[in-house]
Design a protein around this motif. Structure first.
Motif, PDB file in Angstrom:
ATOM      1  N   ILE A   4       6.266 -36.922   8.517  1.00 16.31           N
ATOM      2  CA  ILE A   4       6.366 -38.200   7.810  1.00 16.31           C
ATOM      3  C   ILE A   4       5.943 -38.002   6.351  1.00 16.31           C
ATOM      4  N   LYS A   5       6.856 -38.383   5.432  1.00 23.63           N
ATOM      5  CA  LYS A   5       6.558 -38.242   4.002  1.00 23.63           C
ATOM      6  C   LYS A   5       6.448 -39.593   3.295  1.00 23.63           C
ATOM      7  N   ALA A  36      -3.190 -37.233   1.939  1.00 25.17           N
ATOM      8  CA  ALA A  36      -2.417 -36.180   2.608  1.00 25.17           C
ATOM      9  C   ALA A  36      -1.039 -36.000   1.967  1.00 25.17           C
ATOM     10  N   GLY A  37      -0.780 -36.759   0.897  1.00 27.01           N
ATOM     11  CA  GLY A  37       0.482 -36.607   0.174  1.00 27.01           C
ATOM     12  C   GLY A  37       1.602 -37.494   0.670  1.00 27.01           C
ATOM     13  N   ILE A  38       1.285 -38.447   1.562  1.00 30.35           N
ATOM     14  CA  ILE A  38       2.307 -39.362   2.080  1.00 30.35           C
ATOM     15  C   ILE A  38       2.447 -40.545   1.127  1.00 30.35           C
ATOM     16  N   SER A 219      12.351 -38.644   7.492  1.00 27.52           N
ATOM     17  CA  SER A 219      10.933 -38.457   7.149  1.00 27.52           C
ATOM     18  C   SER A 219      10.241 -39.767   6.786  1.00 27.52           C
ATOM     19  N   ILE A 220      10.949 -40.892   7.015  1.00 31.65           N
ATOM     20  CA  ILE A 220      10.383 -42.202   6.673  1.00 31.65           C
ATOM     21  C   ILE A 220       9.958 -42.931   7.944  1.00 31.65           C
ATOM     22  N   LEU A 274      -0.658 -38.547  10.598  1.00 34.04           N
ATOM     23  CA  LEU A 274      -1.805 -37.657  10.409  1.00 34.04           C
ATOM     24  C   LEU A 274      -2.043 -36.760  11.619  1.00 34.04           C
ATOM     25  N   HIS A 275      -1.303 -37.026  12.705  1.00 35.31           N
ATOM     26  CA  HIS A 275      -1.302 -36.165  13.917  1.00 35.31           C
ATOM     27  C   HIS A 275      -2.713 -35.919  14.473  1.00 35.31           C
ATOM     28  N   ARG A 276      -3.356 -37.023  14.841  1.00 37.27           N
ATOM     29  CA  ARG A 276      -4.636 -36.822  15.507  1.00 37.27           C
ATOM     30  C   ARG A 276      -4.911 -37.947  16.512  1.00 37.27           C
TER      31      ARG A 276
END
Length: 276
Positions: A4-5, A36-38, A219-220, A274-276
């Protein structure tokens, strides 16, 4: 699922809780996603002036999708990136229909809403959510007659909206308006009708912004709850509906998170971005 961006977030019923607040936990997760750059932005039916100041000034939020995609802004440079306006004659047709019913009608020019002063004074009759009364009163310009504003501006506008005192009247107005193919109708609330130019919606606008910034639709991610979020969740790579979302929004989603009063947006960002 692709990384995801970019994340587009509806406000009412989604990012904000029932009291129209941004919780501390949600604030923290937004900061972490940005760090995180998103690319995080609001994707709202509200005009730009209706976005809470805290979110307009949130560090690292550089863009805003407003009025259901009619206006997309680079807020750092006060630059209009996408403008998809409702032609004046189409707006007048819609307003003539609204005028047949007991409504609080609004028009939006350049990210600013205008409403009839007498109706605004009686906002509780039309806005059935008391948590919205102060928001409406403080973000709309009260005028004696919105038709005078249209005459003075004499140009296309962002959108028009009506809030209905009576649901049967809303249903009747919806039937009448839906015969006008030049209009895009949504109801982000059970008691309103929002009107944009045909084909204008949050989803296509968010994907178009992504293209401008070199971010693919895959990526959205987007989060929403209301009728004006159906296209939003369908168009993006990963659509998240709130537990409190309308049924058609849940059907359009790839995932259903917990409600807006349980930090549903923060939970979804943590899990999928953020995958957590």
């Amino acid at each position: 699922m692709q990384q995801i961006k970019m994340i587009g977030l509806d406000l009412d019923g989604t990012l904000l809780n029932t009291k129209k607040e941004l919780t501390e936990n949600t604030r923290r997760i937004l900061r972490e996603a940005i760090d995180a750059g998103i690319l995080v932005l609001m994707a709202t039916g509200r005009p730009y002036t209706g976005i809470p100041a805290e979110l307009r000034n949130f560090p690292g939020i550089h863009y805003a999708l407003t009025s259901n995609g009619a206006r997309v802004l680079d807020t750092d440079h006060n630059k209009l990136l996408i403008e998809q306006l409702l032609p004046m004659e189409s707006a007048k047709k819609a307003l003539r229909i609204f005028e047949k019913y007991d409504t609080l009608s609004e028009i939006y020019f350049d990210g600013q809403g205008y409403a009839d002063a007498a109706k605004l004074d009686n906002v509780g009759k039309y806005h059935h959510d008391p948590n919205m009364w102060n928001y409406v009163r403080t973000t709309r310009i009260a005028v004696p007659d919105i038709q005078d504003v249209i005459t003075k501006e004499n140009r296309s506008m962002d959108k028009v909206q009506a809030l209905f005192a009576d649901m049967e009247e809303r249903a009747a107005a919806w039937r009448e308006l839906s015969e006008l193919k030049e209009l895009e109708l949504v109801g982000s609330l059970s008691y309103n009708i929002e009107i944009n130019a045909a084909g204008v919606n949050k989803g296509t606008a968010l994907v178009a912004l992504g293209e401008m910034l070199g971010i693919s639709r895959e990526s959205i991610m987007a989060c929403g709850d209301g009728d004006n979020d159906v296209h939003l969740l369908r168009e993006v790579g990963f659509g998240v509906a709130m537990a409190n979302a309308q049924p058609q929004v849940k059907e359009a989603a790839d995932y259903i998170t917990v409600s807006n009063d349980e930090d549903g947006v923060a939970r979804a960002i943590e899990k999928f971005a953020l995958h957590r």
